[in-house]
Design a protein around this motif. Structure first.
Motif, PDB file in Angstrom:
ATOM      1  N   THR A  47       0.809  -1.219   0.000  1.00 22.46           N
ATOM      2  CA  THR A  47       0.000   0.000   0.000  1.00 22.46           C
ATOM      3  C   THR A  47       0.842   1.268   0.000  1.00 22.46           C
ATOM      4  O   THR A  47       0.353   2.326  -0.404  1.00 22.46           O
ATOM      5  CB  THR A  47      -0.939   0.045   1.218  1.00 22.46           C
ATOM      6  OG1 THR A  47      -0.180  -0.094   2.408  1.00 22.46           O
ATOM      7  CG2 THR A  47      -1.985  -1.041   1.133  1.00 22.46           C
ATOM      8  N   LEU A  50       1.099   2.614  -3.481  1.00 23.16           N
ATOM      9  CA  LEU A  50      -0.227   3.077  -3.908  1.00 23.16           C
ATOM     10  C   LEU A  50      -0.578   4.412  -3.287  1.00 23.16           C
ATOM     11  O   LEU A  50      -1.114   5.307  -3.957  1.00 23.16           O
ATOM     12  CB  LEU A  50      -1.293   2.034  -3.539  1.00 23.16           C
ATOM     13  CG  LEU A  50      -1.290   0.739  -4.340  1.00 23.16           C
ATOM     14  CD1 LEU A  50      -2.315  -0.227  -3.777  1.00 23.16           C
ATOM     15  CD2 LEU A  50      -1.579   1.021  -5.793  1.00 23.16           C
ATOM     16  N   ASP A  53       1.470   7.132  -4.950  1.00 21.38           N
ATOM     17  CA  ASP A  53       0.914   7.429  -6.273  1.00 21.38           C
ATOM     18  C   ASP A  53      -0.403   8.196  -6.161  1.00 21.38           C
ATOM     19  O   ASP A  53      -0.693   9.078  -6.966  1.00 21.38           O
ATOM     20  CB  ASP A  53       0.694   6.142  -7.069  1.00 21.38           C
ATOM     21  CG  ASP A  53       1.997   5.511  -7.529  1.00 21.38           C
ATOM     22  OD1 ASP A  53       3.031   6.203  -7.451  1.00 21.38           O
ATOM     23  OD2 ASP A  53       1.975   4.337  -7.948  1.00 21.38           O
ATOM     24  N   ALA A  54      -1.198   7.855  -5.160  1.00 26.19           N
ATOM     25  CA  ALA A  54      -2.455   8.578  -4.954  1.00 26.19           C
ATOM     26  C   ALA A  54      -2.186  10.032  -4.597  1.00 26.19           C
ATOM     27  O   ALA A  54      -2.914  10.931  -5.042  1.00 26.19           O
ATOM     28  CB  ALA A  54      -3.275   7.909  -3.852  1.00 26.19           C
ATOM     29  N   THR A  57      -1.329  11.750  -7.804  1.00 24.55           N
ATOM     30  CA  THR A  57      -2.554  11.912  -8.601  1.00 24.55           C
ATOM     31  C   THR A  57      -3.396  13.066  -8.078  1.00 24.55           C
ATOM     32  O   THR A  57      -3.918  13.871  -8.861  1.00 24.55           O
ATOM     33  CB  THR A  57      -3.368  10.605  -8.581  1.00 24.55           C
ATOM     34  OG1 THR A  57      -2.555   9.548  -9.093  1.00 24.55           O
ATOM     35  CG2 THR A  57      -4.624  10.725  -9.415  1.00 24.55           C
TER      36      THR A  57
END
Length: 131
Positions: A47, A50, A53-54, A57
């Motif tokens: 995680t 992730l 990256d979130a 984003t």
């Protein structure tokens, strides 16, 4: 050996069997908990990328939303300018254009009425003469 000693040996054997029977599920439960711990650790390790990256984003989305806000403000300014221009056009040229259109319509109707007045009467066809 007395009866009491035999009963104690039987009770001790039954207790050993009970402990063995209870130890097997406890060992399996321990293995299951170990596997669950490993799975949770792997999930936690997976995680982190992730979540990073979130974050990237979300930063990109915020940048794009700021651009969209600028475009929306520009479109609103264009709409206001267009409204003002159309109001100005209507105020300055709308009235005279309506008057010119009405004059041309009236002249055209008068010309058509004059043509109909000066036109020769229509000839009767052979069929209408027989009847």
């Amino acid at each position: 050996m007395s009866v009491g000693q035999i009963a104690a040996i039987i009770a001790a054997g039954a207790f050993v069997i009970l402990v063995v029977l209870l130890a097997i599920p406890l060992i399996k439960l321990g293995r299951t908990l170990d596997e669950a711990t490993i799975a949770i650790r792997k999930t936690h390790e997976g995680t982190e990328p992730l979540l990073s990256d979130a974050g990237v984003t979300l930063t990109t989305v915020n940048t794009q939303l700021e651009r969209v806000d600028g475009v929306t403000a520009s479109a609103q300014a264009v709409a206001a300018n267009t409204k003002a221009l159309s109001t100005l056009f209507t105020a300055t040229l709308g009235g005279p254009l309506v008057k010119v259109a009405a004059l041309s319509y009236g002249l055209r109707k008068a010309q058509q009425a004059r043509r109909l007045k000066n036109a020769p009467p229509p000839k009767k066809s052979k069929r209408s003469a027989r009847a």
